[in-house]
Motif scaffolding. Structure first.
Motif, PDB file in Angstrom:
ATOM      1  N   SER A 191       4.397  -8.417   2.243  1.00  0.00           N
ATOM      2  CA  SER A 191       4.453  -9.052   3.620  1.00  0.00           C
ATOM      3  C   SER A 191       2.881  -9.517   3.292  1.00  0.00           C
ATOM      4  CB  SER A 191       4.257  -8.054   5.432  1.00  0.00           C
ATOM      5  OG  SER A 191       2.650  -6.997   5.005  1.00  0.00           O
ATOM      6  N   ASP A 192       2.498 -10.891   4.775  1.00  0.00           N
ATOM      7  CA  ASP A 192       1.734 -11.389   4.361  1.00  0.00           C
ATOM      8  C   ASP A 192       0.455 -11.028   4.757  1.00  0.00           C
ATOM      9  OD1 ASP A 192       3.453 -13.720   3.793  1.00  0.00           O
ATOM     10  OD2 ASP A 192       3.637 -14.480   6.038  1.00  0.00           O
ATOM     11  N   LEU A 193       0.277  -9.380   5.436  1.00  0.00           N
ATOM     12  CA  LEU A 193      -0.433  -8.560   5.757  1.00  0.00           C
ATOM     13  C   LEU A 193      -0.468  -7.927   4.649  1.00  0.00           C
ATOM     14  CD1 LEU A 193      -0.834  -8.255   9.349  1.00  0.00           C
ATOM     15  CD2 LEU A 193      -1.673 -10.040   8.310  1.00  0.00           C
ATOM     16  N   ILE A 196      -3.821  -6.473   3.387  1.00  0.00           N
ATOM     17  CA  ILE A 196      -4.817  -5.185   4.332  1.00  0.00           C
ATOM     18  C   ILE A 196      -3.928  -3.387   4.219  1.00  0.00           C
ATOM     19  CG2 ILE A 196      -5.100  -4.129   6.666  1.00  0.00           C
ATOM     20  CD1 ILE A 196      -5.016  -7.403   7.182  1.00  0.00           C
ATOM     21  N   PHE A 197      -2.767  -4.010   3.423  1.00  0.00           N
ATOM     22  CA  PHE A 197      -1.687  -2.329   3.985  1.00  0.00           C
ATOM     23  C   PHE A 197      -2.536  -2.285   2.576  1.00  0.00           C
ATOM     24  CE2 PHE A 197       1.388  -4.836   7.195  1.00  0.00           C
ATOM     25  CZ  PHE A 197       0.428  -3.810   8.096  1.00  0.00           C
TER      26      PHE A 197
END
Length: 267
Positions: A191-193, A196-197
């Motif tokens: 995903s776009d994040l 972070i993950f």
């Protein structure tokens, strides 16, 4: 918030409860390693145990009346537990149990607390170097976590900030957790994040799951005799050995024989 050489504890100070919870997660971790390697979630949840033990050490260091006696108790339970640790978890004598990590960290905390001959500066550095030299369980990073928690013990916001930052650092070199109890997490990384993950969902970094337990304040108080709090650790190793027998898992008694032969060779 200063009281003599100590400061108030703003996190969970019910160490008896925390030791019981830590033991449950440590049992889960060790059983997952030795008996149920097909269930990785047991190792994931086992990451919760060490931050709880580290915090209990911080609280104990703030309240102890005698660092030498406290160090003696830690050393004694570590020595008693070592043969069981070797047998239960298939470790040679050179691999020490968690009580050596706590012993080295407590030495550093003693210097921080006493502030004699600038010990607040050199004692923590010496403890980190000793942890690296002895290759303690969780390494120098495990000892560093104790020092950081001690530094922010009087502010829940500080405890949270240290745990989040440290777990991101701690987990950076460990494996990605791609599923949890059947829930696939791969999509999060795309995903776009995803960055972070990818940083957060790592095995050792999931020690962050201990944070709510460090911060919570519950009515009432669990109480344990002092001896019982220390006896929990070797007791869980005995239970693990019995579980290995029951499941037909190899119990590694040869480590005791090897250690005895090494001792005789030194003599």
């Amino acid at each position: 918030m200063m009281t003599g050489k100590t400061r108030l504890i703003d996190g969970n100070s019910n160490t008896a409860m925390l030791k019981i919870i830590a033991l449950i997660f440590m049992c889960m971790d060790h059983a997952g390693k030795m008996c149920f390697p097909q269930i990785p979630e047991m190792r994931i949840l086992g990451r919760i145990a060490y931050p709880l033990y580290a915090w209990c050490l911080v609280v104990g260091a703030c309240h102890t009346r005698s660092f030498p006696k406290y160090l003696g108790r830690i050393a004694l339970i570590g020595l008693i537990s070592q043969p069981l640790y070797m047998v239960a978890l298939d470790h040679p004598v050179e691999k020490f149990n968690i009580f050596l990590t706590l012993f080295v960290a407590l030495l550093g905390l003693w210097g921080l607390r006493e502030r004699k001959l600038l010990s607040q500066f050199w004692a923590p550095v010496a403890a980190l170097a000793l942890a690296q030299l002895l290759q303690v369980d969780y390494g120098w990073k495990g000892v560093l976590l104790v020092f950081l928690l001690y530094a922010v013990r009087d502010t829940r916001a500080g405890i949270a900030a240290v745990m989040i930052a440290f777990c991101l650092f701690w987990g950076s070199s460990s494996s990605l957790v791609t599923s949890f109890f059947g829930l696939r997490l791969d999509g999060l990384f795309r995903s776009d994040l995803g960055g972070i993950f990818t940083a957060a969902l790592r095995l050792q970094g999931l020690a962050i799951l201990a944070l709510p337990l460090l911060l919570m304040r519950l009515p009432g108080r669990v109480r344990l005799p002092q001896w019982a709090g220390y006896a929990l650790y070797p007791a869980h190793l005995v239970l693990l050995i019995l579980l290995e027998y029951a499941l037909g898992v190899t119990v590694h008694w040869e480590h005791i024989t090897n250690a005895w032969q090494q001792l005789l060779a030194l003599l």
